[in-house]
Design an enzyme around this catalytic site. Sequence first.
Site, PDB file in Angstrom:
ATOM      1  CE  LYS A  34      -3.752   1.924   2.906  1.00  0.00           C
ATOM      2  NZ  LYS A  34      -4.535   1.893   3.997  1.00  0.00           N
ATOM      3  CB  SER A 111      -7.699   3.833   3.167  1.00  0.00           C
ATOM      4  OG  SER A 111      -6.724   3.370   3.947  1.00  0.00           O
ATOM      5  CB  SER A 135      -7.813   1.157   6.041  1.00  0.00           C
ATOM      6  OG  SER A 135      -8.590   2.411   6.162  1.00  0.00           O
TER       7      SER A 135
END
Length: 401
Positions: A34, A111, A135
């Site tokens: 990420k 996210s 997330s």
Amino acid sequence: MPNPAPDPSKGLIEQLDLAPLRKGPLDGLEFTVKDNIDLAGCRTSYGSPAWRDAQPAAVHNALCVDQLLGAGARCVGKVVADEFTYSLDGESVHFGTPRNAKAPDRVPGGSSSGSAASVGNGLADFSLCTDAGGSIRVPASLCGLWGMRPSLHRISEAGVLPFQPSVSTVGVLADRFDVLDAAMRALLNGPASPTPSPRRILVLQDALEIADSVVQDQVGCALDRIAENTGVAVEPVRFSEIVGAQRELEACNLEGLRDLQTAEFQSTVGNWIEACKPELGFTFSMAYGNVRKFDRAAALDNIARCERFFRQINAFFAADTVICFPTTPKIAPLKGSLNTLEAVMDFYDPTMTITAFSGVARLPEISAPLLTVEGCPVGLSFAAGHYQDEFLLNAVRELVG
């Protein structure tokens, strides 16, 4: 050196080929990272081109990346993060919305949206990502993947961009339980000693009641199958029983975690935004308006309440017990549908009421892709006491893995 090859459908920002540092338990597995986690030689975007362009390239990998490379895995790319990772829907105005492989007309959740897309669309076996308010767990649920948020601070966050340090964790999204299990154990560095078998599954009734009726039905069917297959007792429990007071589950979010998260976000990201005035996406701008107006002094009592909830919830856990609840209360919203305040609140408020439970109690939680509602995936979560990560992995393997 990175080879830029953006592919929003798979969440890809940069295609990479970082070879394993040595052989290990993750031999043959490939992972993505990420884009709030440092990779040497790359600028970390934090989901924001303005942030990326204002920062130097990282000199070192985040320590958690090196742990995975040192366990035999290969890193194949950097993937999209929602803007400043301050979102649960996964729609990115800057990098494109990654594709939800199981429900292509719906949002992937955020996210860690690029992490979910890279795994769900076959780019990688697992993705290294982060979770504060859900997330990892929300994309796992909405994309039909395995996801684990570990106990707070079980995994090093050195080289992970600062976000909400009292809440944020590093964890994993994976396509199979055995991959999730192997990757998490490489990161946890936990003991190899046996853990007790799960003897009780407590169903968090408050979370179940928040969920849509069709989700409730699927949770009931899944737990009936687990009880029949394993003989483990399934019992209801309410939040008020756990904390020993007449409180509803939403108190975790509205009277605790939300204020702690907002205050910390002001300090970690808000200072930079106020100083640098970057271009902000429309959705993030709406959310940040609330951050900008936030009264830190008025929130101090709620921040203290988080600590009390942490102690009360963990005092309730027995060593052989897991708590179960739907990871998200509903299926993924259609792409582009979160365009009014009413639609946003209809998705965020019930979702964060559920995700705040493990957040405020610093619990390890695994979202398992066990439910299908109206053709879309929804996760069923299992949580254990703080620092009972290895027990939780073993318990989930025995129950559903």
